[in-house]
Design an enzyme around this catalytic site. Sequence first.
Site, PDB file in Angstrom:
ATOM      1  CE  LYS A 161      -1.655  26.626   6.201  1.00  0.00           C
ATOM      2  NZ  LYS A 161      -0.451  26.405   6.371  1.00  0.00           N
ATOM      3  CB  SER A 198       1.401  26.090   2.751  1.00  0.00           C
ATOM      4  OG  SER A 198       1.606  25.787   4.317  1.00  0.00           O
ATOM      5  CB  SER A 241       3.679  26.863   5.962  1.00  0.00           C
ATOM      6  OG  SER A 241       4.065  26.137   4.852  1.00  0.00           O
TER       7      SER A 241
HETATM    8  N1  GLN Z   1       7.185  25.197   1.897  1.00  0.00           N
HETATM    9  C1  GLN Z   1       7.484  23.905   2.501  1.00  0.00           C
HETATM   10  C2  GLN Z   1       6.658  22.689   1.967  1.00  0.00           C
HETATM   11  O1  GLN Z   1       6.425  22.656   1.121  1.00  0.00           O
HETATM   12  C3  GLN Z   1       6.803  24.161   4.103  1.00  0.00           C
HETATM   13  C4  GLN Z   1       5.384  23.858   4.101  1.00  0.00           C
HETATM   14  C5  GLN Z   1       4.706  24.008   5.323  1.00  0.00           C
HETATM   15  O2  GLN Z   1       5.336  24.560   6.306  1.00  0.00           O
HETATM   16  N2  GLN Z   1       3.645  23.532   5.467  1.00  0.00           N
HETATM   17  O3  GLN Z   1       6.903  21.758   2.519  1.00  0.00           O
END
Ligand code: GLN
EC number: 6.3.5.7
Length: 512
Positions: free
Chosen positions: A84, A159, A183
């Site tokens: 990632k 994400s 995410s």
């Molecule tokens: N979707 C969540 C956010 O936007 C989680 C993001 C993540 O886990 N990096 O904060």
Amino acid sequence: MTDLPTDLTRATAADLAGALASKTISSVEVTQAYLDRIAAVDGQVHSYLHVDTDGALAQARAVDERRAAGESLGALAGVPIAVKDVMTTKGLPTTCGSKILEGWIPPYDATVVTKLREAGLPILGKTNMDEFAMGSSTEHSAYGPSRNPWDLDRIPGGSGGGSSSVLASFQAPLATGTDTGGSIRQPAAVTATVGTKPTYGGVSRYGLVALASSLDQAGPCGRTVLDTALLHAVMGGHDPMDSTSIDAPVPPVVEAARAADVRGMRIGVVKELGGEGYQPGVRARFDESVALLEELGAEVVEVSCPNFDYALAAYYLILPSEASSNLAKFDAMRYGLRVLPEGVDDPSAEQVMAATRDAGFGPEVKRRIILGTYALSSGYYDAYYGSAQKVRALIAQDFAAAYGRVDVLVSPTAPTTAFKLGDKLEDPMAMYLNDIATIPANLAGVPGMSIPSGLADEDGLPAGIQILAPATKDERLYSVGAALEAALVDRWGGPILDRAPELGGAAAAKGA
Ligand code: GLN
């Protein structure tokens, strides 16, 4: 030993590792097969922000030579991986999906990346993500979204949608992720892949570009529970470079995945996660999975965690507060983008910072910086950040009470199957609600995993089931995950991911 499929990109990481160890195949062959697949399909899926063809092949050659020389190598040596783009990679671009880091080449590796290199996993490239890991769809990436291999008009989650789509489109056998609010788990759920958020501190955060430091956790992504466990064992462990790293051996995740045993385990269904707002098909697949676990010998009870209802509200104060502080370092002075304000002779440092941050950050990042700065400002701190921290403590208490009664908790991973690109982009609240079931684990620091639960709607899209365990008991995720995965493979006549339409076919049908 299991026979490998003719198309090596379809093999599990565990089977590839076995064939590599017995010298039936070489790492160069496997890596090349994946690079060919990437060249053929990533134009449609856009999982990668950067592919390192030469670097991956060089690492593959090096590991083949070490094996030929009789060196004893790690369990995954020679199996390629996608990383990632939130993790720093020495000599390879690291953008975090943001324009503000475009062209930045880090001078050092994240500890996770060092561990991958030492374990001999060739790095294929860097995967796409929502900018600074803020989002549930990858649509907040400054470089355009990734697409869901099940339907290219749909989101692959976020994400970490680059890492989930890379697996579901067979462009890597393994990938890394980070999970601050879901995410790793939510992208796994909407693509029928597997992902684990380890216990907070179980995998080093050194060299991850920080979003919210008290919530961020790196973890493994795979296509099977065993593959994910093998990667977890490589990534995890104590790191003196991370002050919140747990000083203890990695939990016995591989052994648990191999044993795949839930007999006598007590499993709690979280009452607050799964009611209103959850798609009926997602709920149906979840109920079936719970019934299977019971058939396998687990004891199932319902458990109430009343404060989970406030998790999303607390998260969206704590996360922006920490993010506003972490992102202050992108100031156009040290590294990354520098934009000079237009029409200003001799601009001040503040004017350069403002112009750079305006041009370099996307709308979601700006929204959260403004929210976090407000929540931390004097006079508001106690009312917002302080209250959110109290709710966080109550959520941890809910978990503690639940784990007094049961060994693991379960819920649907995400409320819906993959939605269409564009559907939630203009409505931040609708986007945030995707993480309603995953966020409590981040607030409490406990480990969680998502595995596919089956096809859940009339479009034939998959859903996921989430398993949660007490802190440092990550192995329980793998016992339950592997047992359920095997039962679901029986029930569906094969891995759920095998039901995904062949990519070329899906794209051709759409006239691409
Ligand atoms: N979707 C969540 C956010 O936007 C989680 C993001 C993540 O886990 N990096 O904060």
